[in-house]
Design an enzyme around this catalytic site. Sequence first.
Site, PDB file in Angstrom:
ATOM      1  N   ASN A   9       0.127  -8.174   5.010  1.00  0.00           N
ATOM      2  CA  ASN A   9       1.254  -7.558   4.309  1.00  0.00           C
ATOM      3  C   ASN A   9       1.432  -6.151   4.861  1.00  0.00           C
ATOM      4  O   ASN A   9       0.670  -5.245   4.519  1.00  0.00           O
ATOM      5  CB  ASN A   9       0.945  -7.529   2.803  1.00  0.00           C
ATOM      6  CG  ASN A   9       2.034  -6.836   1.999  1.00  0.00           C
ATOM      7  OD1 ASN A   9       3.100  -6.525   2.530  1.00  0.00           O
ATOM      8  ND2 ASN A   9       1.764  -6.604   0.723  1.00  0.00           N
ATOM      9  N   LYS A  11       3.766  -4.137   4.265  1.00  0.00           N
ATOM     10  CA  LYS A  11       4.462  -3.275   3.293  1.00  0.00           C
ATOM     11  C   LYS A  11       5.589  -2.506   4.006  1.00  0.00           C
ATOM     12  O   LYS A  11       6.185  -3.032   4.928  1.00  0.00           O
ATOM     13  CB  LYS A  11       3.460  -2.359   2.597  1.00  0.00           C
ATOM     14  CG  LYS A  11       2.297  -3.163   1.982  1.00  0.00           C
ATOM     15  CD  LYS A  11       1.441  -2.378   1.054  1.00  0.00           C
ATOM     16  CE  LYS A  11       0.327  -3.276   0.523  1.00  0.00           C
ATOM     17  NZ  LYS A  11      -0.524  -2.639  -0.461  1.00  0.00           N
ATOM     18  N   HIS A 113       4.486  -9.058  -6.015  1.00  0.00           N
ATOM     19  CA  HIS A 113       3.436  -8.064  -5.723  1.00  0.00           C
ATOM     20  C   HIS A 113       3.477  -6.968  -6.791  1.00  0.00           C
ATOM     21  O   HIS A 113       4.558  -6.586  -7.250  1.00  0.00           O
ATOM     22  CB  HIS A 113       3.677  -7.474  -4.330  1.00  0.00           C
ATOM     23  CG  HIS A 113       2.501  -6.709  -3.811  1.00  0.00           C
ATOM     24  ND1 HIS A 113       2.182  -5.464  -4.274  1.00  0.00           N
ATOM     25  CD2 HIS A 113       1.556  -7.028  -2.888  1.00  0.00           C
ATOM     26  CE1 HIS A 113       1.090  -5.040  -3.648  1.00  0.00           C
ATOM     27  NE2 HIS A 113       0.695  -5.972  -2.796  1.00  0.00           N
ATOM     28  N   GLU A 162      -4.540 -10.344  -6.898  1.00  0.00           N
ATOM     29  CA  GLU A 162      -4.621  -8.974  -6.401  1.00  0.00           C
ATOM     30  C   GLU A 162      -4.757  -7.988  -7.563  1.00  0.00           C
ATOM     31  O   GLU A 162      -3.740  -7.512  -8.091  1.00  0.00           O
ATOM     32  CB  GLU A 162      -3.343  -8.624  -5.626  1.00  0.00           C
ATOM     33  CG  GLU A 162      -3.117  -9.445  -4.386  1.00  0.00           C
ATOM     34  CD  GLU A 162      -2.449  -8.621  -3.308  1.00  0.00           C
ATOM     35  OE1 GLU A 162      -2.943  -8.618  -2.198  1.00  0.00           O
ATOM     36  OE2 GLU A 162      -1.454  -7.945  -3.616  1.00  0.00           O
TER      37      GLU A 162
HETATM   38  P1  PGA Z   1      -4.783  -3.444   0.707  1.00  0.00           P
HETATM   39  O1  PGA Z   1      -3.459  -4.080   0.114  1.00  0.00           O
HETATM   40  O2  PGA Z   1      -5.425  -4.470   1.603  1.00  0.00           O
HETATM   41  O3  PGA Z   1      -4.318  -2.231   1.460  1.00  0.00           O
HETATM   42  O4  PGA Z   1      -5.665  -3.096  -0.449  1.00  0.00           O
HETATM   43  C1  PGA Z   1      -3.413  -5.423  -0.278  1.00  0.00           C
HETATM   44  C2  PGA Z   1      -2.040  -5.749  -0.801  1.00  0.00           C
HETATM   45  O5  PGA Z   1      -1.488  -4.995  -1.603  1.00  0.00           O
HETATM   46  O6  PGA Z   1      -1.441  -6.756  -0.415  1.00  0.00           O
END
Ligand code: PGA
Length: 238
Positions: A9, A11, A113, A162
């Site tokens: 991801n 983002k 999410h 998550e």
């Molecule tokens: P992270 O994020 O691996 O940076 O903790 C995971 C996510 O939010 O998908």
Amino acid sequence: MKKLYIVANWKSNLTKEEARKWFEEEANIEIFIMHVMIMRRDKPPKDSDTENNEIIICPPFTLLSYLKTLIEEKKVPFKLGAQNVSSFDSGAYTGEINAKQIKDFGDYVIIGHSERRNNFGENDDELIKKVRQALVNGLMPIFCIQNETTPVPDGVKIVAYEPPSAIGTGNPDTPENAEKVAEAVKSKYKDVEVVLYGGSVTSENIKQFVDMENINGVLVGGASLDPVKFAALMKNAS
Ligand code: PGA
């Protein structure tokens, strides 16, 4: 042997030039292909499922087209997904990207999410509509839950557990607790076949999570932005 999912991801990160560097450097591509092959070779050869381990990159919308081209050109065995989808069909919805449009580029979409629930006010009703839009247009939702009480809409096959306290903090949940949640979700929702763990997954801890019986893979944020870290993560998953 279970089929393994590793979802990146990205983002709201990376420009086209940065994505080119991530993806195009020959050394990285060789590392990626090698590790995907290792993941496959290490599993029993007669298990046809292992041919289908899924590495899914979910970039910002702006990079979907470019990454599709790169994947085809470089013959990297990656799939593509989006990080969000409109809850509406096509039409007069300024600024929205609908499921049919995403389907031009990828097969998956992350829905629900916690960053979207918290920053953009997405609620359970809207998320049900997004899941429906994805399913009727042939996209596979990767539905994020924050704990085992988060409702999962009908038809969802892939859930990502998550816990918000683990996202981007360097404080992952314990593999044992993640396993408990995964087991509970699978027994509560009969449509759910795959449960991923997400939240501060790194190349150091990935194996502990994917070794759990009911955890089928991981959703990775920060560690997926660096191709060397991501390659190490894939390597250590098998
Ligand atoms: P992270 O994020 O691996 O940076 O903790 C995971 C996510 O939010 O998908």
